[in-house]
Design a protein around this motif. Structure first.
Motif, PDB file in Angstrom:
ATOM      1  N   ILE A 177      39.646  28.758  45.936  1.00 17.27           N
ATOM      2  CA  ILE A 177      39.815  28.725  44.485  1.00 17.27           C
ATOM      3  C   ILE A 177      39.772  30.148  43.935  1.00 17.27           C
ATOM      4  N   LYS A 178      38.865  30.932  44.461  1.00 22.64           N
ATOM      5  CA  LYS A 178      38.747  32.322  43.999  1.00 22.64           C
ATOM      6  C   LYS A 178      40.051  33.077  44.238  1.00 22.64           C
ATOM      7  N   ASP A 179      40.651  32.840  45.384  1.00 22.01           N
ATOM      8  CA  ASP A 179      41.922  33.483  45.705  1.00 22.01           C
ATOM      9  C   ASP A 179      42.996  33.122  44.663  1.00 22.01           C
ATOM     10  N   SER A 180      43.046  31.863  44.260  1.00 24.53           N
ATOM     11  CA  SER A 180      44.018  31.462  43.234  1.00 24.53           C
ATOM     12  C   SER A 180      43.680  32.098  41.888  1.00 24.53           C
ATOM     13  N   PHE A 181      42.392  32.241  41.613  1.00 25.59           N
ATOM     14  CA  PHE A 181      41.963  32.920  40.379  1.00 25.59           C
ATOM     15  C   PHE A 181      42.421  34.377  40.406  1.00 25.59           C
ATOM     16  N   ASP A 182      42.194  35.029  41.543  1.00 31.36           N
ATOM     17  CA  ASP A 182      42.567  36.447  41.656  1.00 31.36           C
ATOM     18  C   ASP A 182      44.061  36.630  41.433  1.00 31.36           C
ATOM     19  N   ALA A 220      45.780  34.682  39.685  1.00 31.57           N
ATOM     20  CA  ALA A 220      46.040  34.106  38.359  1.00 31.57           C
ATOM     21  C   ALA A 220      47.239  33.163  38.390  1.00 31.57           C
ATOM     22  N   TRP A 221      47.255  32.301  39.413  1.00 29.51           N
ATOM     23  CA  TRP A 221      48.258  31.244  39.482  1.00 29.51           C
ATOM     24  C   TRP A 221      47.542  29.957  39.884  1.00 29.51           C
ATOM     25  N   ILE A 222      47.327  29.105  38.887  1.00 28.36           N
ATOM     26  CA  ILE A 222      46.531  27.913  39.176  1.00 28.36           C
ATOM     27  C   ILE A 222      47.295  26.611  38.938  1.00 28.36           C
ATOM     28  N   LEU A 260      44.879  24.825  42.070  1.00 30.87           N
ATOM     29  CA  LEU A 260      43.421  24.684  42.182  1.00 30.87           C
ATOM     30  C   LEU A 260      43.088  23.512  43.100  1.00 30.87           C
ATOM     31  N   SER A 282      43.961  24.353  46.605  1.00 33.72           N
ATOM     32  CA  SER A 282      42.954  25.246  47.187  1.00 33.72           C
ATOM     33  C   SER A 282      41.843  24.448  47.838  1.00 33.72           C
TER      34      SER A 282
END
Ligand SMILES: *Cc1c(COP(=O)(O)O)cnc(C)c1O
Length: 379
Positions: free
Chosen positions: A18-23, A25-27, A248, A251
């Motif tokens: 999830i953090k990787d998707s946050f980094d 910024a594509w969720i 998300l 992930s």
């Protein structure tokens, strides 16, 4: 002690994804969904998978992909979650309830033959609790009657029947990643098939009818090698729904998929302990012919004539229970399709679902077993 009925097994791996998707910024619908679909194909052994926001959506689109005529009929088991029987209704088709087998609670072959009529176009077997439906017989029957087969695999993920993964027997397999299910993405689902052409149009249906994924289109927005002005263009050729999985959820799914075999093995071990513990009880019998060495179950339960008293007894001990399921035609919405199914209407009254999840502890199982024994002694 309080014992939950279901509990997802979540950890660092899910959080890191999830953090990787946050980094990045594509969720929303993006590359993680595509990767999860690809890994799912590899895991299940199928050619094509489409990530969705639920199994309810998967079952809906599975029937949509065949393009059946309005009013045609779809055979569904009487004991299942409502979504199985909603799927035909969403598609303006009629559900035809088929009674269940008294032991396995999956679709009864005898009643399937009885309920079949020339208007029937598909059958949707459910692997109840994770116990495989008789897929070889169902497929033979379906072939002889030209029925399409949609497997509702919401109770199983990763299990096989006669050496072939569940979800790959029928034309389309539908899986649930709802919080309580065999693996989770919070909410989520997957439809998969070996017939890529059959389900390919459902990629647009899941994404409001749009034939190109936005995340692929945006790459074109700034592509200096392709200086055309049409990167924004898409076609809408079919009725669309907002049914996509998002990054998300994917992930979480990518991490869960890596743990799935382990979680299935954990649940099998718990069922072995339960089965050993209830072996000598007089009034409490296993809900299914559990064979945890062969199958991966999502649900463990028992049958007891004094079902409601047992539920209250367990509740007084802090043990959560459930009932899976009330036969659908007993609900007001489905009553109009009531066509008998006397076995379903009789046996469900004895069903109790007991706590089962991968991280369940032996002490918790033993506590449940002690409480069952205490109840059994009273009668
Ligand atoms: C849970 C369930 C569904 C629906 O799954 P969702 O992902 O929650 O939509 C469908 N069929 C059966 C048999 C289920 O148990």
């Amino acid at each position: 002690m309080n014992v939950r009925l279901f509990k997802p097994s979540l950890g660092e791996e899910e959080l890191n994804n999830i953090k990787d998707s946050f980094d990045k910024a594509w969720i929303g619908l993006g590359p993680k969904v595509a990767r999860f679909e690809k890994e799912w194909c590899g895991y299940i052994g199928c050619k094509s998978s489409i990530g969705l926001n639920s199994a309810t959506a998967a079952l809906h689109l599975a029937l949509t992909s065949f393009g059946f005529r309005e009013g045609q009929k779809v055979l569904v088991p009487a004991i299942t979650f409502a979504s199985t029987a909603f799927a035909p209704v969403y598609n303006r088709l009629e559900p035809v309830f088929v009674d269940v087998d008294e032991d396995t609670v999956s679709i009864s072959m005898e009643d399937l033959e009885r309920k079949f009529s020339k208007d029937c176009v598909a059958v949707m077997p459910v692997h109840f609790g994770g116990h495989p439906a008789n897929m070889d017989m169902i497929i033979d029957f379906a072939k002889s009657k030209k029925l399409k087969v949609v497997e509702d695999c919401a109770h199983t993920a990763g299990s096989s029947y006669k050496g072939k993964k569940l979800g790959t027997w029928g034309d389309i397999g539908c899986f649930s990643f709802e919080e309580k299910k065999a693996m989770t993405t919070g909410d989520g689902g997957m439809m998969c098939s070996d017939d890529e052409e059959l389900i390919a149009p459902m990629k647009a249906c899941r994404w409001v009818g749009i034939d190109k994924d936005t995340w692929k289109r945006v790459e074109g927005y700034t592509d200096t090698k392709a200086l055309d002005a049409m990167h924004w263009y898409y076609e809408i050729a079919s009725l669309g729904f907002k049914y996509n999985m998002n990054d998300l959820s994917a992930s979480i799914g990518l991490a869960q998929l890596k743990k799935l075999d382990r979680m299935n093995a954990d649940r099998s071990r718990h069922i072995e302990r339960y089965m050993e513990g209830i072996r000598d009880l007089k009034n409490i019998k296993p809900l299914l012919p559990f064979s945890p060495d062969k199958n991966s179950y999502w649900l463990f339960g028992v049958r007891c004539e004094k079902r409601d008293e047992l539920i209250i007894h367990l509740k007084s001990k802090g043990i959560a229970t459930g009932v899976h399921y009330v036969p659908l035609m007993l609900f007001p919405f489905f009553k109009r399709w009531d066509n008998g199914c006397s076995i379903s209407k009789r046996i469900w009254k004895e069903f109790i679902t007991l706590p089962l999840f991968a991280d369940l502890k032996n002490e918790e199982i033993d506590y449940v077993l002690e409480s069952l024994k205490e109840f059994d002694r009273k009668y």
